[in-house]
Design a protein around this motif. Structure first.
Motif, PDB file in Angstrom:
ATOM      1  N   THR A 105       7.079  -7.412  15.197  1.00  0.00           N
ATOM      2  CA  THR A 105       5.871  -7.090  15.941  1.00  0.00           C
ATOM      3  C   THR A 105       5.150  -5.951  15.232  1.00  0.00           C
ATOM      4  OG1 THR A 105       7.137  -5.648  17.420  1.00  0.00           O
ATOM      5  CG2 THR A 105       6.790  -7.928  18.129  1.00  0.00           C
ATOM      6  N   CYS A 154      -1.595  -4.713  19.003  1.00  0.00           N
ATOM      7  CA  CYS A 154      -1.317  -5.671  20.076  1.00  0.00           C
ATOM      8  C   CYS A 154      -2.097  -5.256  21.315  1.00  0.00           C
ATOM      9  CB  CYS A 154       0.182  -5.696  20.376  1.00  0.00           C
ATOM     10  SG  CYS A 154       1.183  -6.240  18.978  1.00  0.00           S
ATOM     11  N   LEU A 183      -2.402  -5.915  25.903  1.00  0.00           N
ATOM     12  CA  LEU A 183      -1.990  -6.500  27.177  1.00  0.00           C
ATOM     13  C   LEU A 183      -3.045  -6.163  28.225  1.00  0.00           C
ATOM     14  CD1 LEU A 183       1.760  -5.449  27.282  1.00  0.00           C
ATOM     15  CD2 LEU A 183       0.911  -7.767  27.024  1.00  0.00           C
ATOM     16  N   ARG A 187      -8.019  -3.922  28.974  1.00  0.00           N
ATOM     17  CA  ARG A 187      -6.886  -4.219  28.113  1.00  0.00           C
ATOM     18  C   ARG A 187      -6.250  -2.939  27.567  1.00  0.00           C
ATOM     19  NH1 ARG A 187      -8.157  -7.802  23.012  1.00  0.00           N
ATOM     20  NH2 ARG A 187      -9.253  -8.922  24.635  1.00  0.00           N
ATOM     21  N   TYR A 231      -1.887  -1.567  22.181  1.00  0.00           N
ATOM     22  CA  TYR A 231      -0.444  -1.328  22.137  1.00  0.00           C
ATOM     23  C   TYR A 231       0.059  -1.429  20.697  1.00  0.00           C
ATOM     24  CZ  TYR A 231       4.413  -2.918  23.130  1.00  0.00           C
ATOM     25  OH  TYR A 231       5.772  -3.109  23.172  1.00  0.00           O
ATOM     26  N   THR A 259       0.718   3.368  23.587  1.00  0.00           N
ATOM     27  CA  THR A 259      -0.198   2.563  24.389  1.00  0.00           C
ATOM     28  C   THR A 259      -1.392   3.390  24.847  1.00  0.00           C
ATOM     29  OG1 THR A 259       1.725   1.322  25.188  1.00  0.00           O
ATOM     30  CG2 THR A 259      -0.340   1.012  26.381  1.00  0.00           C
ATOM     31  N   ILE A 270       9.794  -4.174  28.543  1.00  0.00           N
ATOM     32  CA  ILE A 270       9.669  -5.626  28.455  1.00  0.00           C
ATOM     33  C   ILE A 270      11.044  -6.180  28.080  1.00  0.00           C
ATOM     34  CG2 ILE A 270       8.495  -7.554  27.338  1.00  0.00           C
ATOM     35  CD1 ILE A 270       6.217  -5.547  26.655  1.00  0.00           C
ATOM     36  N   THR A 298       4.636 -17.447  29.634  1.00  0.00           N
ATOM     37  CA  THR A 298       3.416 -17.871  28.958  1.00  0.00           C
ATOM     38  C   THR A 298       3.725 -18.530  27.632  1.00  0.00           C
ATOM     39  OG1 THR A 298       1.207 -17.156  28.251  1.00  0.00           O
ATOM     40  CG2 THR A 298       3.033 -15.678  27.736  1.00  0.00           C
ATOM     41  N   LEU A 306       2.637 -18.331  23.956  1.00  0.00           N
ATOM     42  CA  LEU A 306       1.930 -17.537  22.954  1.00  0.00           C
ATOM     43  C   LEU A 306       1.610 -18.463  21.791  1.00  0.00           C
ATOM     44  CD1 LEU A 306       4.195 -14.359  22.968  1.00  0.00           C
ATOM     45  CD2 LEU A 306       1.921 -14.578  23.984  1.00  0.00           C
ATOM     46  N   ALA A 331      -1.883 -11.565  26.886  1.00  0.00           N
ATOM     47  CA  ALA A 331      -1.077 -10.939  25.832  1.00  0.00           C
ATOM     48  C   ALA A 331      -1.687 -11.254  24.481  1.00  0.00           C
ATOM     49  CB  ALA A 331       0.358 -11.460  25.880  1.00  0.00           C
ATOM     50  N   LEU A 343      -0.467 -10.575  20.534  1.00  0.00           N
ATOM     51  CA  LEU A 343       0.661 -10.110  19.727  1.00  0.00           C
ATOM     52  C   LEU A 343       0.355 -10.307  18.240  1.00  0.00           C
ATOM     53  CD1 LEU A 343       3.638  -9.119  19.510  1.00  0.00           C
ATOM     54  CD2 LEU A 343       4.286 -11.532  19.554  1.00  0.00           C
TER      55      LEU A 343
END
Length: 181
Positions: A8, A12, A14, A21, A24, A63, A78, A119, A121, A172, A174
């Motif tokens: 990752t 990003c 969320l 939003r 992140y 964040t 998470i 979800t 992705l 999301a 990513l």
């Protein structure tokens, strides 16, 4: 089966409900997975053991929302429960079914019941009632952007359900890298 590494990256995002939003930085997260032999259409199945998937928690260090860091006492962990899907190496298209428990806490004063997220992705586009966003296929270096929208059911805590307006949608985004190891 060949092994693959999912990492990752920064950049990003969320969002939940009507809230802006979160931006992140998910650097330091990732997972080791397995890639099947290609099927008739050239697609590979991708499988990650959820126990080995590491996703950094959302906190004041990584964040921001509306340009400001999260308050230092707010943490959202998470905890993945499933991550698997398909990869088309020819086009760079990647699709992963992602299930996780999001654990919201305010210091040691308050810990909410888990928010359940399920979800798909994908490097494709998503469009929902609240959100519209496009992913980006994996490039030659294995970097791409996965996006997904999920409906988050109420968690059972009246205060948090009301605060977040649950049930509602979550988005999301990513940024990641997928490489053979």
């Amino acid at each position: 089966m060949p092994s693959i590494q999912l990492d990752t990256l920064d950049g990003c995002g969320l969002a939940i409900g009507g809230y802006p939003r979160f931006r992140y930085d998910a650097r330091g997260g990732g997972a080791l997975g397995h890639l099947s032999s290609p099927g008739a259409e050239g697609l590979h199945d991708v499988q990650f053991d959820p126990a080995g998937v590491v996703i950094p928690e959302l906190c004041s260090r990584n964040t921001r929302q509306l340009g400001l860091p999260l308050p230092p006492f707010l943490h959202i962990a998470i905890v993945p429960t499933a991550l698997a899907g398909q990869l088309d190496p020819a086009s760079g298209q990647l699709s992963l079914q992602f299930q996780a428990r999001f654990r919201f806490r305010i210091g040691s004063l308050y810990a909410a019941p888990d928010l359940l997220v399920d979800t798909r992705l994908s490097t494709g586009a998503v469009a929902s009632r609240r959100h519209r966003l496009a992913g980006r296929p994996l490039d030659a270096a294995g970097e791409g952007v996965l996006v997904g929208v999920a409906t988050v059911p109420p968690c059972g805590d009246p205060w948090l359900d009301r605060f977040l307006g649950l049930p509602d949608e979550a988005l999301a985004l990513l940024r990641c890298r997928l490489q053979s190891v």
